[in-house]
Design a protein around this motif. Sequence first.
Motif, PDB file in Angstrom:
ATOM      1  N   THR A 137       0.836  -1.197   0.000  1.00 34.46           N
ATOM      2  CA  THR A 137       0.000   0.000   0.000  1.00 34.46           C
ATOM      3  C   THR A 137       0.869   1.244   0.000  1.00 34.46           C
ATOM      4  O   THR A 137       2.096   1.178   0.176  1.00 34.46           O
ATOM      5  CB  THR A 137      -0.900   0.034   1.248  1.00 34.46           C
ATOM      6  OG1 THR A 137      -0.070   0.220   2.408  1.00 34.46           O
ATOM      7  CG2 THR A 137      -1.697  -1.255   1.401  1.00 34.46           C
ATOM      8  N   THR A 138       0.247   2.392  -0.142  1.00 35.28           N
ATOM      9  CA  THR A 138       0.998   3.648  -0.112  1.00 35.28           C
ATOM     10  C   THR A 138       1.518   3.960   1.287  1.00 35.28           C
ATOM     11  O   THR A 138       2.344   4.850   1.452  1.00 35.28           O
ATOM     12  CB  THR A 138       0.119   4.811  -0.608  1.00 35.28           C
ATOM     13  OG1 THR A 138      -1.091   4.840   0.145  1.00 35.28           O
ATOM     14  CG2 THR A 138      -0.202   4.644  -2.076  1.00 35.28           C
ATOM     15  N   GLN A 139       1.031   3.217   2.290  1.00 32.99           N
ATOM     16  CA  GLN A 139       1.544   3.365   3.659  1.00 32.99           C
ATOM     17  C   GLN A 139       2.684   2.388   3.955  1.00 32.99           C
ATOM     18  O   GLN A 139       3.189   2.326   5.070  1.00 32.99           O
ATOM     19  CB  GLN A 139       0.423   3.151   4.692  1.00 32.99           C
ATOM     20  CG  GLN A 139      -0.609   4.276   4.724  1.00 32.99           C
ATOM     21  CD  GLN A 139      -1.580   4.198   3.551  1.00 32.99           C
ATOM     22  OE1 GLN A 139      -2.014   3.105   3.173  1.00 32.99           O
ATOM     23  NE2 GLN A 139      -1.914   5.343   2.980  1.00 32.99           N
ATOM     24  N   GLY A 140       3.081   1.589   2.944  1.00 36.42           N
ATOM     25  CA  GLY A 140       4.192   0.675   3.113  1.00 36.42           C
ATOM     26  C   GLY A 140       3.812  -0.679   3.676  1.00 36.42           C
ATOM     27  O   GLY A 140       4.707  -1.472   4.018  1.00 36.42           O
ATOM     28  N   MET A 141       2.523  -0.990   3.781  1.00 39.02           N
ATOM     29  CA  MET A 141       2.080  -2.288   4.281  1.00 39.02           C
ATOM     30  C   MET A 141       1.971  -3.275   3.128  1.00 39.02           C
ATOM     31  O   MET A 141       1.371  -2.976   2.091  1.00 39.02           O
ATOM     32  CB  MET A 141       0.720  -2.151   4.966  1.00 39.02           C
ATOM     33  CG  MET A 141       0.715  -1.173   6.133  1.00 39.02           C
ATOM     34  SD  MET A 141       1.760  -1.749   7.505  1.00 39.02           S
ATOM     35  CE  MET A 141       0.828  -3.191   8.025  1.00 39.02           C
ATOM     36  N   ALA A 199       0.231   7.195  -6.819  1.00 35.21           N
ATOM     37  CA  ALA A 199      -0.111   5.782  -6.966  1.00 35.21           C
ATOM     38  C   ALA A 199      -1.097   5.328  -5.891  1.00 35.21           C
ATOM     39  O   ALA A 199      -1.140   5.884  -4.784  1.00 35.21           O
ATOM     40  CB  ALA A 199       1.152   4.933  -6.905  1.00 35.21           C
ATOM     41  N   ASP A 200      -1.872   4.292  -6.225  1.00 33.83           N
ATOM     42  CA  ASP A 200      -2.752   3.643  -5.249  1.00 33.83           C
ATOM     43  C   ASP A 200      -2.071   2.458  -4.583  1.00 33.83           C
ATOM     44  O   ASP A 200      -2.496   2.018  -3.509  1.00 33.83           O
ATOM     45  CB  ASP A 200      -4.031   3.167  -5.944  1.00 33.83           C
ATOM     46  CG  ASP A 200      -4.867   4.327  -6.461  1.00 33.83           C
ATOM     47  OD1 ASP A 200      -5.243   5.192  -5.661  1.00 33.83           O
ATOM     48  OD2 ASP A 200      -5.144   4.370  -7.685  1.00 33.83           O
ATOM     49  N   ALA A 201      -1.033   1.920  -5.218  1.00 37.96           N
ATOM     50  CA  ALA A 201      -0.276   0.798  -4.657  1.00 37.96           C
ATOM     51  C   ALA A 201       1.062   0.712  -5.390  1.00 37.96           C
ATOM     52  O   ALA A 201       1.246   1.312  -6.462  1.00 37.96           O
ATOM     53  CB  ALA A 201      -1.053  -0.508  -4.800  1.00 37.96           C
ATOM     54  N   PHE A 202       2.004  -0.032  -4.784  1.00 35.90           N
ATOM     55  CA  PHE A 202       3.344  -0.189  -5.345  1.00 35.90           C
ATOM     56  C   PHE A 202       3.634  -1.668  -5.577  1.00 35.90           C
ATOM     57  O   PHE A 202       3.494  -2.485  -4.657  1.00 35.90           O
ATOM     58  CB  PHE A 202       4.402   0.359  -4.390  1.00 35.90           C
ATOM     59  CG  PHE A 202       4.330   1.837  -4.166  1.00 35.90           C
ATOM     60  CD1 PHE A 202       5.081   2.713  -4.945  1.00 35.90           C
ATOM     61  CD2 PHE A 202       3.526   2.364  -3.167  1.00 35.90           C
ATOM     62  CE1 PHE A 202       5.024   4.079  -4.728  1.00 35.90           C
ATOM     63  CE2 PHE A 202       3.458   3.725  -2.950  1.00 35.90           C
ATOM     64  CZ  PHE A 202       4.211   4.594  -3.735  1.00 35.90           C
ATOM     65  N   LEU A 203       4.065  -2.020  -6.801  1.00 33.82           N
ATOM     66  CA  LEU A 203       4.581  -3.357  -7.084  1.00 33.82           C
ATOM     67  C   LEU A 203       6.101  -3.251  -7.026  1.00 33.82           C
ATOM     68  O   LEU A 203       6.741  -2.716  -7.935  1.00 33.82           O
ATOM     69  CB  LEU A 203       4.105  -3.848  -8.445  1.00 33.82           C
ATOM     70  CG  LEU A 203       4.448  -5.299  -8.804  1.00 33.82           C
ATOM     71  CD1 LEU A 203       3.861  -6.279  -7.791  1.00 33.82           C
ATOM     72  CD2 LEU A 203       3.960  -5.638 -10.213  1.00 33.82           C
ATOM     73  N   MET A 204       6.674  -3.756  -5.915  1.00 36.70           N
ATOM     74  CA  MET A 204       8.087  -3.535  -5.584  1.00 36.70           C
ATOM     75  C   MET A 204       8.909  -4.805  -5.798  1.00 36.70           C
ATOM     76  O   MET A 204       8.383  -5.915  -5.812  1.00 36.70           O
ATOM     77  CB  MET A 204       8.226  -3.146  -4.108  1.00 36.70           C
ATOM     78  CG  MET A 204       7.509  -1.871  -3.702  1.00 36.70           C
ATOM     79  SD  MET A 204       8.531  -0.448  -4.118  1.00 36.70           S
ATOM     80  CE  MET A 204       7.923   0.744  -2.909  1.00 36.70           C
ATOM     81  N   HIS A 205      10.208  -4.614  -5.911  1.00 39.90           N
ATOM     82  CA  HIS A 205      11.139  -5.744  -5.794  1.00 39.90           C
ATOM     83  C   HIS A 205      12.401  -5.271  -5.094  1.00 39.90           C
ATOM     84  O   HIS A 205      12.579  -4.063  -4.852  1.00 39.90           O
ATOM     85  CB  HIS A 205      11.422  -6.396  -7.150  1.00 39.90           C
ATOM     86  CG  HIS A 205      12.089  -5.515  -8.169  1.00 39.90           C
ATOM     87  ND1 HIS A 205      13.413  -5.132  -8.090  1.00 39.90           N
ATOM     88  CD2 HIS A 205      11.617  -4.955  -9.325  1.00 39.90           C
ATOM     89  CE1 HIS A 205      13.732  -4.399  -9.140  1.00 39.90           C
ATOM     90  NE2 HIS A 205      12.653  -4.262  -9.891  1.00 39.90           N
ATOM     91  N   ASP A 206      13.281  -6.207  -4.757  1.00 42.64           N
ATOM     92  CA  ASP A 206      14.463  -5.857  -3.960  1.00 42.64           C
ATOM     93  C   ASP A 206      15.771  -5.974  -4.736  1.00 42.64           C
ATOM     94  O   ASP A 206      16.839  -6.068  -4.136  1.00 42.64           O
ATOM     95  CB  ASP A 206      14.530  -6.689  -2.676  1.00 42.64           C
ATOM     96  CG  ASP A 206      14.527  -8.189  -2.935  1.00 42.64           C
ATOM     97  OD1 ASP A 206      14.398  -8.601  -4.113  1.00 42.64           O
ATOM     98  OD2 ASP A 206      14.639  -8.957  -1.961  1.00 42.64           O
ATOM     99  N   ARG A 207      15.698  -5.980  -6.074  1.00 37.92           N
ATOM    100  CA  ARG A 207      16.936  -5.846  -6.862  1.00 37.92           C
ATOM    101  C   ARG A 207      17.189  -4.355  -7.060  1.00 37.92           C
ATOM    102  O   ARG A 207      16.389  -3.651  -7.666  1.00 37.92           O
ATOM    103  CB  ARG A 207      16.810  -6.546  -8.223  1.00 37.92           C
ATOM    104  CG  ARG A 207      18.126  -6.485  -9.038  1.00 37.92           C
ATOM    105  CD  ARG A 207      18.021  -7.242 -10.351  1.00 37.92           C
ATOM    106  NE  ARG A 207      17.079  -6.610 -11.262  1.00 37.92           N
ATOM    107  CZ  ARG A 207      16.511  -7.208 -12.300  1.00 37.92           C
ATOM    108  NH1 ARG A 207      16.784  -8.475 -12.547  1.00 37.92           N
ATOM    109  NH2 ARG A 207      15.663  -6.567 -13.073  1.00 37.92           N
ATOM    110  N   GLU A 208      18.300  -3.878  -6.548  1.00 34.48           N
ATOM    111  CA  GLU A 208      18.595  -2.445  -6.590  1.00 34.48           C
ATOM    112  C   GLU A 208      18.842  -1.988  -8.021  1.00 34.48           C
ATOM    113  O   GLU A 208      19.551  -2.649  -8.800  1.00 34.48           O
ATOM    114  CB  GLU A 208      19.829  -2.143  -5.734  1.00 34.48           C
ATOM    115  CG  GLU A 208      20.120  -0.668  -5.577  1.00 34.48           C
ATOM    116  CD  GLU A 208      21.342  -0.410  -4.711  1.00 34.48           C
ATOM    117  OE1 GLU A 208      21.646   0.779  -4.460  1.00 34.48           O
ATOM    118  OE2 GLU A 208      22.004  -1.389  -4.293  1.00 34.48           O
ATOM    119  N   ILE A 209      18.255  -0.871  -8.374  1.00 37.04           N
ATOM    120  CA  ILE A 209      18.548  -0.203  -9.642  1.00 37.04           C
ATOM    121  C   ILE A 209      19.650   0.807  -9.358  1.00 37.04           C
ATOM    122  O   ILE A 209      19.459   1.730  -8.566  1.00 37.04           O
ATOM    123  CB  ILE A 209      17.298   0.501 -10.211  1.00 37.04           C
ATOM    124  CG1 ILE A 209      16.178  -0.508 -10.469  1.00 37.04           C
ATOM    125  CG2 ILE A 209      17.636   1.243 -11.498  1.00 37.04           C
ATOM    126  CD1 ILE A 209      14.848   0.145 -10.829  1.00 37.04           C
TER     127      ILE A 209
END
Length: 782
Positions: free
Chosen positions: A202-206, A363-373
């Motif tokens: 979420t935009t709150q980081g959850m 944004a309404d939500a974030f699709l994240m990953h942990d490979r650093e750019i």
Amino acid sequence: MTLSDPQRPSTGLVRRSIRVRGVVQGVGFRPFVYRLATEEHLAGFIGNDTDGVLIEVEGPDPGVKSFLSRVTSETPPLARIDSVETAAQEPTGETAFHIVASEVHGHVSTGIPADAATCSDCLYELLDPDDRRYRYPFLNCTNCGPRFTITRRIPYDRPQTSMAVFPMCAECQAEYDDPLNRRFHAQPNACWRCGPRLWLETTQGMQIESNDPVVETIRRLRRGDVIAIKGIGGFHLAVDATNEAAVALLRDRKHRYGKPLAVMVRDLEGARALCELTPDEEILLQTPARPIVLLNARSSNGIAPSVAPGIPWLGVYLPYAPLQHLLFADPCVKALVMTSANLSEEPIAIDNDEARMWLSNIADAFLMHDREILQRCDDSVAAIVDGSPQLIRRARGYVPLALPLPIEAPPMLAVGGHLKNVFALAHGKNAYQSQHLGDLENPVGLEFFKHSLAHLSNTFEIEPQIIVHDLHPGYLSTSWAKQHAREQGLRMIGVQHHHAHIAACMAEHSLAGRVIGLSLDGTGYGTDGRIWGGEVLICTYDRFERFAHLDHVPMPGGEAAIREPWRMAFAHLISAGFSEGEARELTGASEQEARLLSRMMAREINSPLTSSLGRFFDAAAAVILKRRKVDYDAQAAIELEGVAVWESDSLRRREYVPELADQDPTGRTPYVLRVGHIWRGLVDDLRASVLLPKIAAQFHAGIAEGFIWAAAKAREATGITQVALSGGCMHNRRLARLLRSGLTETGFTVFQHRHVSPGDGGLSYGQAAVAASILEKEATNP
């Protein structure tokens, strides 16, 4: 490319050392050479170093000769060989071929490969339920995947990338170590067990719980949400491109109200459903760089009207990362707006925390990953112009591939321009342009500039001794260059804006001698302190002469005249002899606005003179299309080109051709292309209710004919038959086509940009070429 091999006997054992330079690291070159050597039954070794790759092979003479031929004729798809040098060595009796560890020594002269789109083999694995990497969003091999955006320095090995923090599992390590596997030394190699992971939050980081974050992302996109998706070179903001409400929501939140948005589709069939494609455009869409390609849109294609308002084109591209392919694996997903996750012309977000901070109100939500750019890198933009590809924005997929310089250069930095900034580092006969950095109008943009400079300088071990800059005193790039040069005790070289444009085109084609340059754009600081932009130049690399130019017209309000094209129209009409009342009627100006502009021009208050063709296009669009204000750079001119898109190139009317006014008898002042009578013809057509597409087409044709006429006059005076076309107006495909065809018919050899942008994104390349030539002349003629 040079390839030399000493004469040797046709039988017996021989040994050769082979130095290969170019883009030969991170592209599967070592396993390719290993397989060739094995097939030819040769012994020896291959290894990476800072100069490229070094190979030694030993075996029967026919096998060595066959190997040498195949090394250059069967290269991997992402490799680019710039030179091959061979030397005879004494045979050692070695019996096996092996790959040795990378060495770091001396000056870096090899290249980092550019990021490359997912290959067909990896795509098959991604969608194969029986494959161990089924639906793994980060699969790759030596033929595809991230390169530049995850690399810290050369040599390109895993410890030098952001994959260093992901130790490989046993299966991945076995692939990595096997010279016959296509993942041999694929530095980003990973799988579900050992590689980067993906999540939705979420935009709150959850973190949002779901069985599959991609499936949940698709569900949210289909209901109209704006999703920030972390990609290869940064975050995208994504919405359903067929949902008008979702696109409008994105525009409102991003404060991007008019500028066209890029659309990603599943495959070539998806692109054909939206646009009319030529064979050249289909090829460009499918190149490993996967640029956004400007295409003629079909009517009623289902795309939301506000994706590209006011123009007949769409910027379309195909998925280039596994995660994007997964989004389109759902048959319900037809087309997605995928636009850079930033505020207008600011750097694209790349870090997870940075994205949370910058994008939480969009944004309404974030699709994240942990490979650093590690390196921000926007999507590249290209078009087929007059039958050939032309880069509009050179970034992902092309950077940091070297560009050839026609003249040896000492270590130097060319800082480029102000808008759409791209810098270039040069050394020897190579120039390395940065990715598109955006506009240098705020501290955030300048920090991006400095970070990218530090990275590229460190990567290629170029410590500039010379700093090259534009002459415009108000450019942030120029003021930074001057301050940095003073602090470091470096020499500065200033290069005139339009000279740099033409030099870039010359360098791209390795032209020698003099050329006639048509340098046509919106804004460039002239040597007389005026704003140039409609220039006919006589150029070599180290100098230029202004042969002709569009007539100077005031820009009432300065930069306000760029944002409000009616101001330029008003100034042009007054200069053409129209009354204040007529100018007010034709531009929609109020009585108060007209009175104010008339006073400003009469008293020369904040009304700099300009010969800009870009501003002339703006003025014409303000009158023809009633475009009073613009939301983005060149909007008015783009819309004017769009109105004429379906009209024939053969439309002509004499009244639309500029008049070429004579030089003074001494030849000390340039010819002037006077445009006053064009306004009379244009206004007469409007009052006679001539169709707007026809007027717009005639306007383009007349401008082209005027500059062709000026080029012919320059040939009469100089005997030069080569013409280089450059400047931001060359993004106008109709104008570029008319100029090229007309000049060719008139007997000129015409050169246009292909590998760098004709706009300000190519300035730094031209600056480097000019400075290298100046320094060479100084060295030979002290």
